[in-house]
Write a protein that holds these residues in place. Sequence first.
Motif, PDB file in Angstrom:
ATOM      1  N   PRO A  21       0.826  -1.205   0.000  1.00  0.00           N
ATOM      2  CA  PRO A  21       0.000   0.000   0.000  1.00  0.00           C
ATOM      3  C   PRO A  21       0.859   1.253   0.000  1.00  0.00           C
ATOM      4  CG  PRO A  21      -0.770  -1.583   1.636  1.00  0.00           C
ATOM      5  CD  PRO A  21       0.545  -2.081   1.138  1.00  0.00           C
ATOM      6  N   ALA A  22       0.332   2.303  -0.616  1.00  0.00           N
ATOM      7  CA  ALA A  22       1.074   3.570  -0.659  1.00  0.00           C
ATOM      8  C   ALA A  22       1.221   4.120   0.752  1.00  0.00           C
ATOM      9  CB  ALA A  22       0.338   4.575  -1.543  1.00  0.00           C
ATOM     10  N   GLN A  23       2.421   4.564   1.098  1.00  0.00           N
ATOM     11  CA  GLN A  23       2.652   5.169   2.399  1.00  0.00           C
ATOM     12  C   GLN A  23       2.123   6.601   2.383  1.00  0.00           C
ATOM     13  OE1 GLN A  23       3.883   3.545   5.110  1.00  0.00           O
ATOM     14  NE2 GLN A  23       3.726   1.752   3.787  1.00  0.00           N
ATOM     15  N   PRO A  24       1.295   6.967   3.375  1.00  0.00           N
ATOM     16  CA  PRO A  24       0.723   8.324   3.371  1.00  0.00           C
ATOM     17  C   PRO A  24       1.804   9.393   3.422  1.00  0.00           C
ATOM     18  CG  PRO A  24      -0.418   6.897   4.940  1.00  0.00           C
ATOM     19  CD  PRO A  24       0.792   6.147   4.484  1.00  0.00           C
ATOM     20  N   LEU A  25       1.620  10.436   2.639  1.00  0.00           N
ATOM     21  CA  LEU A  25       2.512  11.588   2.652  1.00  0.00           C
ATOM     22  C   LEU A  25       2.017  12.595   3.682  1.00  0.00           C
ATOM     23  CD1 LEU A  25       2.901  12.089  -1.207  1.00  0.00           C
ATOM     24  CD2 LEU A  25       4.552  11.036   0.339  1.00  0.00           C
ATOM     25  N   THR A  26       2.899  13.456   4.130  1.00  0.00           N
ATOM     26  CA  THR A  26       2.521  14.524   5.046  1.00  0.00           C
ATOM     27  C   THR A  26       1.990  15.693   4.228  1.00  0.00           C
ATOM     28  OG1 THR A  26       4.230  13.849   6.608  1.00  0.00           O
ATOM     29  CG2 THR A  26       3.303  16.053   6.875  1.00  0.00           C
ATOM     30  N   ILE A  27       0.713  15.965   4.363  1.00  0.00           N
ATOM     31  CA  ILE A  27       0.055  17.006   3.576  1.00  0.00           C
ATOM     32  C   ILE A  27       0.022  18.307   4.372  1.00  0.00           C
ATOM     33  CG2 ILE A  27      -2.079  17.662   2.396  1.00  0.00           C
ATOM     34  CD1 ILE A  27      -0.626  15.293   1.126  1.00  0.00           C
ATOM     35  N   LEU A  28       0.343  19.391   3.712  1.00  0.00           N
ATOM     36  CA  LEU A  28       0.318  20.705   4.348  1.00  0.00           C
ATOM     37  C   LEU A  28      -1.102  21.068   4.776  1.00  0.00           C
ATOM     38  CD1 LEU A  28       2.604  22.603   1.816  1.00  0.00           C
ATOM     39  CD2 LEU A  28       3.227  21.980   4.151  1.00  0.00           C
ATOM     40  N   ALA A  29      -1.216  21.717   5.924  1.00  0.00           N
ATOM     41  CA  ALA A  29      -2.536  22.168   6.371  1.00  0.00           C
ATOM     42  C   ALA A  29      -3.076  23.250   5.456  1.00  0.00           C
ATOM     43  CB  ALA A  29      -2.445  22.685   7.807  1.00  0.00           C
ATOM     44  N   THR A 178      -8.051  15.568  -5.809  1.00  0.00           N
ATOM     45  CA  THR A 178      -8.610  14.678  -4.796  1.00  0.00           C
ATOM     46  C   THR A 178      -8.012  13.271  -4.842  1.00  0.00           C
ATOM     47  OG1 THR A 178     -10.470  14.296  -6.301  1.00  0.00           O
ATOM     48  CG2 THR A 178     -10.825  15.863  -4.501  1.00  0.00           C
ATOM     49  N   VAL A 179      -7.715  12.755  -6.027  1.00  0.00           N
ATOM     50  CA  VAL A 179      -7.195  11.386  -6.119  1.00  0.00           C
ATOM     51  C   VAL A 179      -5.882  11.239  -5.358  1.00  0.00           C
ATOM     52  CG1 VAL A 179      -6.215   9.669  -7.690  1.00  0.00           C
ATOM     53  CG2 VAL A 179      -8.431  10.692  -8.205  1.00  0.00           C
ATOM     54  N   PRO A 180      -4.845  12.055  -5.630  1.00  0.00           N
ATOM     55  CA  PRO A 180      -3.609  11.883  -4.846  1.00  0.00           C
ATOM     56  C   PRO A 180      -3.770  12.259  -3.381  1.00  0.00           C
ATOM     57  CG  PRO A 180      -3.428  13.790  -6.304  1.00  0.00           C
ATOM     58  CD  PRO A 180      -4.668  13.055  -6.693  1.00  0.00           C
ATOM     59  N   LEU A 181      -4.646  13.221  -3.072  1.00  0.00           N
ATOM     60  CA  LEU A 181      -4.859  13.580  -1.670  1.00  0.00           C
ATOM     61  C   LEU A 181      -5.480  12.415  -0.895  1.00  0.00           C
ATOM     62  CD1 LEU A 181      -6.133  17.256  -2.047  1.00  0.00           C
ATOM     63  CD2 LEU A 181      -4.066  16.537  -0.839  1.00  0.00           C
ATOM     64  N   ILE A 182      -6.388  11.703  -1.522  1.00  0.00           N
ATOM     65  CA  ILE A 182      -7.012  10.554  -0.873  1.00  0.00           C
ATOM     66  C   ILE A 182      -6.068   9.358  -0.850  1.00  0.00           C
ATOM     67  CG2 ILE A 182      -8.850   8.824  -1.110  1.00  0.00           C
ATOM     68  CD1 ILE A 182     -10.641  11.084  -2.209  1.00  0.00           C
ATOM     69  N   PHE A 183      -5.434   9.079  -1.979  1.00  0.00           N
ATOM     70  CA  PHE A 183      -4.653   7.851  -2.110  1.00  0.00           C
ATOM     71  C   PHE A 183      -3.282   7.950  -1.456  1.00  0.00           C
ATOM     72  CE2 PHE A 183      -2.035   4.770  -4.519  1.00  0.00           C
ATOM     73  CZ  PHE A 183      -2.740   3.626  -4.199  1.00  0.00           C
ATOM     74  N   LEU A 184      -2.565   9.043  -1.722  1.00  0.00           N
ATOM     75  CA  LEU A 184      -1.230   9.208  -1.149  1.00  0.00           C
ATOM     76  C   LEU A 184      -1.241  10.005   0.145  1.00  0.00           C
ATOM     77  CD1 LEU A 184       0.937   9.933  -4.339  1.00  0.00           C
ATOM     78  CD2 LEU A 184       0.639   7.762  -3.136  1.00  0.00           C
ATOM     79  N   GLY A 185      -2.206  10.914   0.283  1.00  0.00           N
ATOM     80  CA  GLY A 185      -2.270  11.743   1.474  1.00  0.00           C
ATOM     81  C   GLY A 185      -3.169  11.186   2.559  1.00  0.00           C
ATOM     82  N   ASN A 186      -3.887  10.098   2.252  1.00  0.00           N
ATOM     83  CA  ASN A 186      -4.759   9.436   3.226  1.00  0.00           C
ATOM     84  C   ASN A 186      -5.847  10.362   3.770  1.00  0.00           C
ATOM     85  OD1 ASN A 186      -5.379   6.967   4.436  1.00  0.00           O
ATOM     86  ND2 ASN A 186      -4.356   7.526   6.342  1.00  0.00           N
ATOM     87  N   LYS A 187      -6.315  11.288   2.944  1.00  0.00           N
ATOM     88  CA  LYS A 187      -7.350  12.226   3.366  1.00  0.00           C
ATOM     89  C   LYS A 187      -8.737  11.648   3.102  1.00  0.00           C
ATOM     90  CE  LYS A 187      -4.545  15.477   4.675  1.00  0.00           C
ATOM     91  NZ  LYS A 187      -4.428  15.824   6.118  1.00  0.00           N
ATOM     92  N   GLY A 188      -9.721  12.115   3.868  1.00  0.00           N
ATOM     93  CA  GLY A 188     -11.093  11.765   3.599  1.00  0.00           C
ATOM     94  C   GLY A 188     -11.611  12.522   2.391  1.00  0.00           C
ATOM     95  N   VAL A 189     -12.760  12.104   1.893  1.00  0.00           N
ATOM     96  CA  VAL A 189     -13.292  12.702   0.664  1.00  0.00           C
ATOM     97  C   VAL A 189     -13.564  14.197   0.844  1.00  0.00           C
ATOM     98  CG1 VAL A 189     -15.183  12.643  -1.002  1.00  0.00           C
ATOM     99  CG2 VAL A 189     -14.275  10.510  -0.072  1.00  0.00           C
ATOM    100  N   GLY A 190     -14.278  14.564   1.909  1.00  0.00           N
ATOM    101  CA  GLY A 190     -14.606  15.968   2.116  1.00  0.00           C
ATOM    102  C   GLY A 190     -13.376  16.833   2.289  1.00  0.00           C
ATOM    103  N   GLU A 191     -12.418  16.353   3.079  1.00  0.00           N
ATOM    104  CA  GLU A 191     -11.192  17.134   3.302  1.00  0.00           C
ATOM    105  C   GLU A 191     -10.387  17.253   2.022  1.00  0.00           C
ATOM    106  OE1 GLU A 191      -7.417  17.331   6.423  1.00  0.00           O
ATOM    107  OE2 GLU A 191      -8.723  15.562   6.374  1.00  0.00           O
ATOM    108  N   ALA A 192     -10.336  16.177   1.231  1.00  0.00           N
ATOM    109  CA  ALA A 192      -9.599  16.218  -0.034  1.00  0.00           C
ATOM    110  C   ALA A 192     -10.220  17.226  -0.996  1.00  0.00           C
ATOM    111  CB  ALA A 192      -9.574  14.826  -0.667  1.00  0.00           C
TER     112      ALA A 192
END
Length: 250
Positions: A21-29, A178-192
Amino acid sequence: MSEINPYQQPQAELIDDNNPPAQPLTILAEPRKISVGDALGWIGSGHKMLPGHWGVVLGALVVTVLITSALQIIPLLGMIAQILATPLLYAGIVKIFHRMETEGNSDFADLFAAFSDRTGPLILMALAQLGVMLLLGAVFGGLGYALGAGGAGTGAMIVIGLLGLVAIFGFVYLFYFTVPLIFLGNKGVGEAMKLSLRGFTRNVIPMIVYLLVTMVIVLVAALPLLLGWLFVMPILAGAYYVSFRQIFVE
């Protein structure tokens, strides 16, 4: 009654290390603000990622087009299947580039990684995209019909057209990242969705300039029987990954 063999080696459940599985990246706030030069630089950076990986990337893009086109042929359920499958395949392309950047290699099997990793959130995102699309179509279709039936003047129709253009841009960039934010950033749909739109609103001019430049590139590449797309589309796929990293990743 079974006996325990004290000389037996401990056994662990085997894990497929070839496609983890893709390791989640640290996404900027808060998405990073960029310049027009940064945006145009994505194209060159995308091209620099490809040496040694052209075959894998091009193959993944061609297979994605073939699968999504084939799904459209299926009566009734084909369009829905295409809407649900497309973000899963796009996530796979994103993972291919992520592996290229972090490990220096590429694996065609990554194209199907999202069919077993982060599948649910990506499908929910596709359904949200469909819902917003239908809502916008109903709103602006209804307004156009009402104004036309009421004999509205040219000025009113122009205003509706401009509002529709703004809505299209809003729709595109609400889901653009949204796709990379969800898949690589492990974000929820609304947050992405919120982060994707925020990434655009913070960088309206660079994103629009980049969009216009890439539209010209795609149109020019289409002239020789679409063969130019075989060269251009892998570069733009890499540019997309680079843009996501530059705007959102810590």
